[in-house]
Motif scaffolding. Structure first.
Motif, short mmCIF file in Angstrom:
data_model
loop_
_atom_site.label_atom_id
_atom_site.label_comp_id
_atom_site.label_asym_id
_atom_site.label_seq_id
_atom_site.Cartn_x
_atom_site.Cartn_y
_atom_site.Cartn_z
N VAL A 1 0.09 -8.22 5.77
CA VAL A 1 0.03 -6.77 5.53
C VAL A 1 0.74 -5.99 6.63
O VAL A 1 0.68 -4.76 6.66
N ARG B 1 0.86 -10.90 -6.00
CA ARG B 1 1.29 -9.73 -5.24
C ARG B 1 1.41 -10.07 -3.76
O ARG B 1 1.24 -9.22 -2.90
N VAL C 1 6.89 -10.13 -3.27
CA VAL C 1 7.21 -8.75 -2.94
C VAL C 1 8.54 -8.68 -2.18
O VAL C 1 9.32 -7.74 -2.32
N GLN D 1 3.33 -1.57 -8.44
CA GLN D 1 3.33 -2.67 -9.41
C GLN D 1 3.92 -3.94 -8.83
O GLN D 1 3.50 -5.05 -9.13
N ARG D 2 4.92 -3.76 -7.97
CA ARG D 2 5.55 -4.93 -7.38
C ARG D 2 4.63 -5.62 -6.39
O ARG D 2 4.80 -6.80 -6.09
N GLY D 3 3.66 -4.88 -5.86
CA GLY D 3 2.69 -5.51 -4.98
C GLY D 3 2.51 -4.83 -3.63
O GLY D 3 1.77 -5.31 -2.79
N TRP D 4 3.18 -3.70 -3.46
CA TRP D 4 3.01 -2.99 -2.19
C TRP D 4 1.77 -2.11 -2.23
O TRP D 4 1.56 -1.38 -3.20
N GLY E 1 1.73 -3.64 3.87
CA GLY E 1 0.50 -3.61 3.09
C GLY E 1 0.71 -4.20 1.71
O GLY E 1 1.66 -3.82 1.03
N LEU E 2 -0.16 -5.12 1.31
CA LEU E 2 0.03 -5.85 0.05
C LEU E 2 -1.19 -5.73 -0.86
O LEU E 2 -2.33 -5.88 -0.41
N GLU F 1 -2.06 -7.84 -2.89
CA GLU F 1 -2.70 -9.16 -2.88
C GLU F 1 -3.95 -9.20 -2.00
O GLU F 1 -4.86 -9.99 -2.23
N THR F 2 -3.99 -8.34 -1.00
CA THR F 2 -5.11 -8.41 -0.05
C THR F 2 -6.28 -7.51 -0.44
O THR F 2 -7.28 -7.48 0.29
#
Lengths: 457, 457
Positions: A198, A245, A250, B160-163, B202-203, B205-206
């Motif tokens: 992150v 994600r 990304v 949407q891409r994951g950010w 920042g993702l 995913e987390t």
């Protein structure tokens, strides 16, 4: 690795993150081949050279001032400087010093500068958490391995899109390195990678400006922080790298999943690391070599030059065709300036790529005589410089593999010379020799932080 | 703006960055419409509510411990806690508290949580750099404007891409806000944005893990740092946002250039901000409203329920179809859990979305009875819950606009209730009423930091 790495369920469950974390947690110094150990020491010699060079750049002066207002203690050294600061600030500021001129090392497959974030984090840690030299070297090797493998998986798209890959992948390297130095277990190494995932920032747009140094510093600082948080149980996702994600998707539309674990523990990324003889973009290296050769044998004077032809792969032109540069920073990626200054002065050090050199009107006139000749059949590592004299005579020099490339790596004595030279150029006042002597036998050093005391004033 | 914003040369020269920087540097409190001023105060009431709620989450306990080792001084407050720390650490940790449950505000067009990074940075600054309430409010309004406009330009692709858009855009907001509070000129505001541009991490995913909080904290901390560096002359590129390798192009394949400056100073992003009545993903709000309504009029008991049907736009199912969740965090985006717990308990507070609630076996049985019915013709703000009883009878409740949406915003008294409730839930020991009273008249406050003294223990 058991599972097919591109199996969607395996990716979702974090198979790559786990494999990488296990590798970091399990690998011992005895598992590291001699050539890799040696390359680690060479990388550190180069690291101190470039960190000393950059330590008094205005970028550093300003950053040291602002970051200094937020130092918790004075346990850590700033390379080449007299101020002391805390671990996280030292990680950031020393990484900045080492990278501010882009004179640090280059991992060829990714153009990552791998050492600055990883080494800066580790030495800062070592000053408050004593460790042996071989322990630091092991952590360094593993941190570089992690950063470069993640970089391999997202290259070349990631950098081309505009991400400053040294920063975005460096934070994983620093996290893995500090996690190893703190002897974290597999789960905690994975969390450290999650905490790093992150904190991946940095833009190519900022190259040549002070802003760039922030993200390089953050890679070291935040990588270290990621590991310290993980050590205290601050947990992350299962698949920070390969999740839907996660970082890899990304960072690139088509990540190469296999790059993370292919031949892990058998192929070592550090063996693809190179060191620059000149403070310039690597593509200029063969151009500068050719100009140094031309000048060494010169039977002409500068006034005789009618035109200069530079032949190479089109990429050379695309990256370095920059006439009329106005700053030292810009001149580091300008073929026009590089050719002119090297032919005129027979040197290619920091002084030759400074604001002062750029302002020299005689160089501008010479730079204006450069003409590019594209030839897509030439390898990117090669270049030819031809001088056309007023008499009509031509003299040419062709370089197949530049000094400092994988094919013609800098010798250990050249790396030591670089450290001596840059310690002087950086006005650090640091006596280079004891530092060099200690670094060459670093694997038997009892106190890894001892070199930091030699690298400060 | 003079030039066509999609003109390539204008973009390269930084026309958008400059316009935004000028807007931040020039805008005065008198330029801010009354409705926007009011919304700023509402955002701050909600901010203290959620920061108090999160202040003793295990994520914070761990982060306070590790970050605390790197505090330079004790000038700054941690909301809801007794420890003191320095400005940058307080910015990070308070932003984490406010966002840890995703219970903070939502800018509808982008789903950015705008307040946490911006307010946390400003209040931390105010504790060592005294400022009036209206000065803080002005900086807050401008920071939110910058973050959300940048978010608009890269939405929806970026998230949407994951950010994690709250983090990636929040750092610009915090940078602009602190730059304004420090009264930086246009050039320095632009540098602050450049310094922020390399710190956008920042993702998605987390989400649901501790790692997420790091990037939200970084947005506040690094935004503040970006401005402090710019104040000292630490300079950035001309076009950190719109350059060829700048943030907007890196963050989205097709950025909406016009979103940065369209109606700047006339349309205000803060007026698109909303506050959650429940600690859940916003798409669950109409579902929870419907369940609360059903339960209020219930003539059935839980044992009578044969099946529960949830009708809504397919997005509702895609985002919330999560049976068998195992943690409180996961339950916040699970329709199965939300429907079960609200029908069973008639409440939808933090306790209902906790690890303990998730472990309740009776809720699991009820959750198993949920069935989704997709209907693409339904607006995403709406939902219907139908209970099919064993008798064959059906009872339904349809919600067109959920509480807390732009169409049905929380009233000021509801926001104050939320603050009171969460101050208690967060075990902070903070007396909410004096804090609430002071925030509602914050524009005439002489010392913006006074509320921080009321929000700590």
């Amino acid at each position: 690795m058991q599972a097919d790495p591109v199996d969607a369920n395996a990716l979702r469950s974090g198979v790559l993150t786990r494999a990488l974390a296990r590798f970091v947690a399990d690998t011992q110094w005895r598992d590291v081949p001699a050539a890799v150990r040696n390359e680690a020491k060479r990388s550190l010699v180069n690291y101190f050279a470039v960190a000393l060079a950059g330590s008094h750049d205005p970028t550093l002066d300003k950053a040291v001032g602002v970051y200094g207002r937020f130092r918790a203690d004075q346990t850590a050294t700033l390379v080449g400087r007299s101020e002391r600061t805390d671990m996280l600030n030292a990680a950031a500021l020393n990484a900045m010093s080492a990278n501010v001129y882009d004179f640090d090392d280059t991992h060829i497959p990714t153009i990552i500068h791998p050492t600055a974030p990883v080494a800066a984090a580790l030495f800062a840690l070592a000053e408050s958490h004593p460790m042996r030299g071989d322990a630091l070297l092991l952590a360094f090797v593993l941190g570089v391995e992690v950063a470069c493998r993640i970089g391999n998986a997202v290259s070349p798209e990631h950098y081309q899109r505009g991400w400053h890959i040294t920063s975005t992948c460096g934070v994983f390297g620093a996290a893995a390195a500090v996690a190893k130095a703190r002897a974290l277990d597999e789960q905690r190494v994975a969390w450290a990678l999650g905490n790093a995932s992150v904190q991946t920032g940095g833009l190519v747009e900022t190259l040549g400006t002070m802003s760039k140094s922030i993200s390089v510093g953050n890679a070291a600082r935040n990588g270290a922080l990621s590991a310290l948080l993980a050590e205290d149980g601050f947990s992350g996702p299962n698949a920070p790298l390969e999740g839907e994600r996660g970082f890899l998707r990304v960072a690139a539309a088509q990540p190469d999943w296999t790059a993370i674990t292919r031949d892990l523990g058998h192929e070592w990324e550090l063996l693809k690391n190179t060191y620059k003889p000149y403070p310039c973009g690597v593509v200029l290296n063969p151009v500068i070599d050719a100009c140094l050769d031309l000048r060494r044998d010169a039977r002409w004077s500068l006034d005789d030059i009618e035109q200069i032809e530079l032949t190479g792969h089109p990429l050379l032109r695309e990256r370095t065709d920059r006439p009329g540069v106005r700053t030292g920073r810009e001149s580091q990626v300008s073929a026009q300036h590089a050719v002119a200054v090297v032919l005129a002065r027979g040197k290619a050090g920091l002084d030759e790529f400074s604001d002062a050199a750029v302002a020299d009107p005689s160089l501008r006139a010479l730079a204006g005589k450069l003409r590019f000749i594209d030839d897509a059949s030439w390898p990117v590592e090669s270049a030819q410089v031809s001088i056309v004299l007023r008499s009509g005579q031509r003299v040419s020099q062709r370089v197949h593999a530049a000094r400092g490339s994988l094919a013609a790596p800098l010798a250990n004595v050249e790396l030591a010379d670089k450290l001596r030279q840059l310690a002087a150029d950086g006005c650090s006042g640091v006596d280079a020799q004891p530092l060099i002597d200690r670094l060459w036998k670093f694997e038997s050093e009892d106190d890894a932080a001892a070199v930091m005391r030699l690298a400060r004033i």
